[in-house]
Design an enzyme around this catalytic site. Structure first.
Site, short mmCIF file in Angstrom:
data_model
loop_
_atom_site.label_atom_id
_atom_site.label_comp_id
_atom_site.label_asym_id
_atom_site.label_seq_id
_atom_site.Cartn_x
_atom_site.Cartn_y
_atom_site.Cartn_z
N HIS A 45 0.79 -1.32 -0.05
CA HIS A 45 -0.01 -0.04 0.15
C HIS A 45 0.91 1.48 0.05
O HIS A 45 1.05 1.99 1.00
CB HIS A 45 -0.98 0.13 1.24
CG HIS A 45 -2.05 -1.02 1.24
ND1 HIS A 45 -3.04 -1.43 1.98
CD2 HIS A 45 -2.72 -1.53 -0.26
CE1 HIS A 45 -3.81 -2.21 1.61
NE2 HIS A 45 -3.79 -2.23 0.12
N GLU A 131 -5.96 -8.12 3.63
CA GLU A 131 -5.64 -9.15 4.36
C GLU A 131 -6.66 -10.14 4.88
O GLU A 131 -6.68 -11.28 5.20
CB GLU A 131 -4.36 -8.74 5.44
CG GLU A 131 -3.78 -9.95 6.17
CD GLU A 131 -3.08 -9.61 7.33
OE1 GLU A 131 -2.27 -8.70 7.20
OE2 GLU A 131 -2.88 -10.28 8.49
N SER A 229 -2.89 2.01 4.46
CA SER A 229 -1.85 1.22 5.11
C SER A 229 -2.39 1.30 6.51
O SER A 229 -2.20 2.13 7.24
CB SER A 229 -0.32 1.88 4.91
OG SER A 229 0.27 1.42 5.72
#
Ligand code: SF4
Length: 314
Positions: A45, A131, A229
């Site tokens: 990211h 994720e 991020s």
């Protein structure tokens, strides 16, 4: 230049072993197979990283069906992918290379192990983060229940799942916030199983520790990193909680807030695991244009972690 500013530079900061490896995978794939090479989702990211790789011949897509030429290699990002993604690539006879960080793969394997052993899994993480989508996509629907907050943990009912329980976490969470959530889970489900080894990764833990150490001595704290991020945003929260209320994320292309910095005697500086060091050094150079600066690096850990490249590139 009348002002004199001290910059406390947190170390470790910036690139972790998983990010280094993922970028290396794209560069080496381009070298070995030529361009273009497709990458599913931002490899890590950070806009600068993505733009640099685009210049070398990488094409970024969000889904495999956006790929125009299925004969070209495709790389999966460091955040990991649901099982359906490699399956789709295989069905389409595409050549793929998986750049999932080995520490994310570890969480996938833990989840599968718990599932095989008949456990209901609780995943602590942030909804919508790639994720989390990847980890949940390792197992059939409803095998994993996502919780994000202490209040989510509190509202789980002890008899909600007619199964033994286990928990795993996203790798880039706040260490302290996650501890509190786990405490609630353990109180509610005294036999709940954890992973064999901590799921929050070494890089996240070390970067947060370094920020904690210096935040209380700073008038302002800056974290270089992207809006999307997770670990960068956690560093800002950690700085605030550790005593520097005036803590900010400096995301891609954002200007150095020089007027605010002029009012400070000491500022802290760190960067997320996907932010290149060049951005940190540029930030300092910008300040130096207006203010006399001394830089002190505060080292709280030395990192020597290196991950092997996938076999396709050896
Ligand atoms: S932050 Fe941690 S889990 Fe994520 S890529 Fe880096 S080492 Fe891997």
């Amino acid at each position: 230049m009348p002002n004199k500013l001290k910059i406390l530079l947190a170390s470790p900061r910036g690139f972790c072993a998983g990010v280094d490896r993922a970028i290396d995978i794209v560069e080496k794939t381009l070298k070995k197979f030529g361009s273009p090479v497709y990458v599913r989702h931002e490899i890590v990211h950070n806009k600068q990283v993505v733009e640099n790789l685009k210049k070398l011949g990488a094409i970024f897509v969000e889904e495999l069906n956006e790929i125009k030429d299925n004969t070209r290699p495709v790389i999966f990002s460091a955040h990991g992918v649901p099982k359906s993604v490699p399956e789709e690539a295989e069905n389409k006879k595409m050549f793929y290379i998986d750049a999932t960080c080995p520490l994310v793969t570890k969480v996938h394997k833990e989840s599968e192990r718990h599932h095989r052993n008949g456990y209901q899994i609780i995943l602590i993480g942030h909804k919508g983060h790639p994720e989390v989508i990847g980890t949940m996509g390792q197992l059939p629907k409803n095998s994993i229940k996502l919780i994000e907050t202490e209040s989510d943990a509190n509202s789980l009912k002890a008899d909600e799942f007619n199964k033994p329980m286990a928990y795993v976490t996203q790798t880039t969470l706040s260490v302290d916030d996650t501890k509190n959530i786990i405490k609630i889970l353990k109180k509610k489900f005294p036999n709940i199983k954890s992973s064999i080894k901590e799921d929050i990764c070494y890089a996240t833990t070390n970067r947060q520790e370094a920020v904690k150490k210096i935040a209380r001595d700073c008038n302002m704290f800056f974290v270089i990193g992207s809006e999307n991020s997770s670990n960068s945003k956690r560093l800002v929260e950690v700085a605030k909680k550790s005593g520097c209320k005036d803590s900010e994320l400096i995301s891609d292309g954002q200007k150095v807030p020089i007027e605010k910095i002029k009012n400070c005697k000491v500022i802290g500086l760190s960067s997320g695991a996907s932010a290149p060091e060049e951005l940190v050094q540029n930030f300092i150079l910008e300040i130096k244009k207006d203010i006399q600066v001394s830089v002190e690096e505060v080292i709280t850990a030395n990192e020597k972690v290196v991950f092997k490249l996938p076999k396709e590139l050896n």
